[in-house]
Enzyme design. Structure first.
Site, PDB file in Angstrom:
ATOM      1  N   PHE A   1     -42.161  31.936  -2.285  1.00  0.00           N
ATOM      2  CA  PHE A   1     -43.154  32.951  -2.650  1.00  0.00           C
ATOM      3  C   PHE A   1     -43.392  32.867  -4.150  1.00  0.00           C
ATOM      4  O   PHE A   1     -42.445  32.929  -4.945  1.00  0.00           O
ATOM      5  CB  PHE A   1     -42.682  34.371  -2.283  1.00  0.00           C
ATOM      6  CG  PHE A   1     -43.766  35.391  -2.529  1.00  0.00           C
ATOM      7  CD1 PHE A   1     -44.758  35.609  -1.578  1.00  0.00           C
ATOM      8  CD2 PHE A   1     -43.822  36.100  -3.723  1.00  0.00           C
ATOM      9  CE1 PHE A   1     -45.791  36.523  -1.816  1.00  0.00           C
ATOM     10  CE2 PHE A   1     -44.852  37.012  -3.964  1.00  0.00           C
ATOM     11  CZ  PHE A   1     -45.829  37.229  -3.008  1.00  0.00           C
TER      12      PHE A   1
ATOM     13  N   ASP B   1     -39.147  29.065 -10.656  1.00  0.00           N
ATOM     14  CA  ASP B   1     -39.672  30.429 -10.584  1.00  0.00           C
ATOM     15  C   ASP B   1     -38.461  31.368 -10.527  1.00  0.00           C
ATOM     16  O   ASP B   1     -37.826  31.520  -9.487  1.00  0.00           O
ATOM     17  CB  ASP B   1     -40.557  30.560  -9.339  1.00  0.00           C
ATOM     18  CG  ASP B   1     -41.091  31.972  -9.151  1.00  0.00           C
ATOM     19  OD1 ASP B   1     -40.528  32.911  -9.731  1.00  0.00           O
ATOM     20  OD2 ASP B   1     -42.058  32.135  -8.380  1.00  0.00           O
TER      21      ASP B   1
ATOM     22  N   LYS C   1     -40.740  40.718 -13.231  1.00  0.00           N
ATOM     23  CA  LYS C   1     -39.892  41.736 -12.611  1.00  0.00           C
ATOM     24  C   LYS C   1     -38.902  42.417 -13.570  1.00  0.00           C
ATOM     25  O   LYS C   1     -39.271  43.343 -14.274  1.00  0.00           O
ATOM     26  CB  LYS C   1     -39.170  41.133 -11.407  1.00  0.00           C
ATOM     27  CG  LYS C   1     -40.126  40.870 -10.224  1.00  0.00           C
ATOM     28  CD  LYS C   1     -39.374  40.564  -8.967  1.00  0.00           C
ATOM     29  CE  LYS C   1     -40.257  40.272  -7.781  1.00  0.00           C
ATOM     30  NZ  LYS C   1     -40.770  41.444  -7.091  1.00  0.00           N
TER      31      LYS C   1
END
Ligand SMILES: Cc1ncc(COP(=O)(O)O)c(C=O)c1O
Length: 399
Positions: free
Chosen positions: A128, A215, A245
């Site tokens: 993702f 990532d 995040k």
């Protein structure tokens, strides 16, 4: 609930009005233990006093100027990120998808500089990377892509944690310029690869002159017990790393970091962001990094992460409805043999916030600040719930 908000999320019918540490209070005064941290965002818990004070102070001085001027707090944050990561330079943006967009643009530029007119990026099944057109194309989940054709060209996909498949794809695609992957797949179900996987991907990329994009949007900022998940591996420094995040603990900020051959690819005019790296977001992020250090929160993750993992295994491993319990620091995945989305609502009723991803995987991303009592409360409450849930499943399936 109003119809004025686009229904992009299947929302639970609860709204929180206050947060403190690992606890949230809803509009009826009910308290919840947060084992999700806003999906790996509020790593220091809610309204951490140091971060709140930094935001309040900065908001009263200066919130935004523009990237057409120097921003000293951005420079300080870049220096700090470089120091803790071993990377060399940073571009700031506002989210994980944007950080990955920057990474994708960068490696395309790398390809063009090598004379590859249609560069290809090798991405992973089950990954993702975000919801923009390029990042949803990179994402290895058909549901995320459904309805958005035509996708962006220039991506090929291989199975995660499969070095032979990666080598084969590189052999097939002379236009390949980069490999993009998560060090632990988060949305994909807390998939932890073999311990030598990242180091092997690194050496394959080096040998074949490809850039390695990691990532670390979900895994970064202490979540796995080191600043970045790649730091658990031997001799691995990615060429490009993306963050978001947990970096701002809720203040929107993303970052794309580069090292080695990826340095110097972006020149003035190649990329930008109006809000990216503004004084307010950078001040919050600096407070986050300083707090993780001062409060030795990564030690907490390492100690309690292992303790929770062992406790979950003890409570759940023998259960035939539980396929596997996995973890990397404070990323926990409990994979069941049956779809278990309704556990999220059942846990909410008991005052516990959890998540289910990939249909069958209970995902926990507790804040790094939890204490032992909170950690064991999560284990006990969830283990009871899972046991109860699986017993009703068995009854239903037998009937
Ligand atoms: C690994 C990873 N990359 C990228 C993203 C996208 O981040 P954002 O929602 O901030 O765009 C996410 C979000 O869940 C993620 O887990």
């Amino acid at each position: 609930m109003t119809d004025s908000v686009m229904p992009t999320y299947g929302r639970l019918n609860v709204s929180f009005v206050k947060g403190e540490g690992a606890w949230l209070t809803d509009s009826n005064g009910q308290r919840y233990l947060d084992a999700l941290s806003g999906i790996a965002v509020c790593n220091l818990g809610h309204c951490h006093p140091r971060v709140t004070a930094a935001i309040q102070d900065q908001a009263s001085q200066l919130i935004h100027t523009s990237n057409v001027y120097r921003i000293p707090l951005q420079e300080q944050l870049a220096d700090k990120l470089v120091e803790i990561s071993g990377m060399e330079q940073v571009f700031f943006c506002n989210s994980g998808a944007e950080a990955n967009e920057a990474a994708i643009k960068l490696v395309r530029k790398f390809g063009h500089a090598k004379g590859v007119s249609k560069p290809v990026i090798i991405v992973m099944d089950g990954s993702f990377h975000g919801r923009t057109m390029a990042t949803l194309t990179a994402t290895g989940n058909a549901k995320v892509q459904a309805g958005f054709d035509p996708l962006v060209p220039g991506f090929v996909r291989v199975p995660y944690n499969d070095l032979d498949a990666l080598r084969m794809a590189i052999g097939h695609w002379p236009e390949a310029v980069a490999v993009m992957l998560e060090p632990v797949q988060g949305e994909g179900g807390i998939k932890v690869p073999d311990s030598d996987y990242l180091a092997s991907v690194r050496s394959i990329c080096t040998q074949r002159k490809l850039l390695m994009i990691l990532d670390e949007v979900q895994t970064g900022i202490g979540r796995t017990g080191k600043w970045f998940a790649f730091q658990h591996a031997q001799d691995v420094i990615p060429d490009v790393m993306t963050l978001a995040k947990g970096l701002g603990n809720g203040m929107p900020i993303g970052a794309c970091l580069v090292a080695g051959s990826a340095v110097g690819l972006f020149q003035p005019g190649n990329h930008g962001s109006t809000f990216g790296g503004n004084p307010l977001a950078c001040r919050a992020a600096l407070a986050v990094l300083q707090t993780i250090e001062t409060e030795k929160l990564m030690d907490n993750v390492n100690t309690l992460g292992e303790q929770m993992f062992q406790a979950f295994k003890k409570r759940l491993d023998q259960h035939e409805g539980v396929k596997e319990v996995r973890h990397a620091g404070f990323m926990f995945g409990i994979e069941l043999a049956v779809p278990c989305g309704e556990l999220v609502g059942l846990a909410l009723e008991k005052g516990l916030l959890i998540n289910v991803t990939s249909e069958k995987v209970i995902r926990l991303l507790p804040p790094l600040i939890i204490n032992e009592a909170e950690a064991m409360q999560i284990v006990d409450q969830l283990s009871d719930l899972v046991t109860e849930f699986l017993s009703t499943r068995t009854v239903v399936s037998v009937a």
